[in-house]
Design an enzyme around this catalytic site. Sequence first.
Site: not given
Length: 392
Positions: A209, A215, A334
């Site tokens: 994702c 990231k 998150c």
Amino acid sequence: MTPAAHIQAAIGILDAVIAAASGQGAPADRIVADWARANRYAGSKDRKAIRELVYAAIRACGPVPPSGRAAMLRLATDFPDMRALFDGAGYGPAPIGPDEQLAASGVAPAWLEERLAAADVAGQAARALLDRAPLDIRINTLKADPAMLNLPQAGAPLPVAGALRLSPGTPVEGWDAFKQGLIEVQDAGSQLACQAVAAAPGETVIDLCAGAGGKTLALAAAMQNKGTLIAADSDRRRLGQLAPRAERAGATIAHTVLLDPGQELDALAPWENKADAVLVDAPCSGTGTWRRNPEARWRLTPRELERLVALQARLLDVAAQLVRPGGRLVYVTCSLLDEEGAGQVARFLAANPRFSADPLDLPLGCPRGPGWRLQPGSDGTDGFFIARLSAA
Ligand SMILES: C[S@@+](CC[C@H](N)C(=O)[O-])C[C@H]1O[C@@H](n2cnc3c(N)ncnc32)[C@H](O)[C@@H]1O
């Protein structure tokens, strides 16, 4: 503009924020920016004052306020000087009526406060979800030697390798070091999530994702640009933002793969049972990022949360089919809600005996179920749940 006119302008913007939150419209920062574009008479100091009032009022109200004025009156209960400006003069707000409705205070809508409390996020820990976030940067080791890096502001070192903390609003994007790709803006919690992948040079790593690749870039740096790095996502627009970012960062190994939602494995078939590591930075409620998007708590509904939990479970199953024997699956959200974190991973482990949870020992945060949790209040990062699972 006068201080009273700032309040009236903020009330109008809050009305638009409330309407957008209920109808899944534009985010608050876009509404504030659109207002500034349409009201050129407001100078930069006016815009700053209005923006601060809007965000302070959003943070002051737990449930969705009935109106922008009710939200601003809630904020004004803590500031008598502000109440005094409700006098109807000039472009300011009308006087306060004897029975005027105030928006309710709190951390979030009641159902969401209950879910947070069930995940042991209550009191000060819950209030800290609405603090103002600092600005963290990651030193990009593909281009910069941390010992030699010379920034306009030094930044406070954090217990996260390569992370520095600056004050909110520091204009890093104007710095040469940013333009040259020596640094990236990335929350320290997000950096820790990447470090939990333990990506090494030469490996095959899938960022399932990847979004715009925040990231992915950290993984490319950890891999020293050696190996195979797949950045996959179902959102073409977000994935499209990765190429220019990767170029600036000097990340040469990231290859994007656009996924068809529900048919993710079609495009990922070449890596079935081949990946050394798969990162699932799953779509989630974002309860850990309210410091940056405080109105997000007005957008979430129990139904949307249910949809996200089901999607996360499905993406975990997709990831499991990509991990080679002996490889690892890192699941990140998150969110601080257990249904998106510890509970989600516990369910996955029960259904997939091939996988077992690795004990983590990160420099911030603490264990939560089969994983690890970071919180704004205790760790100063965005809220995250991180689990690393090894495949037999
Ligand atoms: C938390 S965000 C990822 C953020 C990104 N990793 C970063 O560090 O900036 C979750 C991402 O999941 C993506 N997503 C949603 N459904 C998906 C699916 N079925 N397959 C793959 N990605 C999906 C969303 O488009 C979104 O970009």
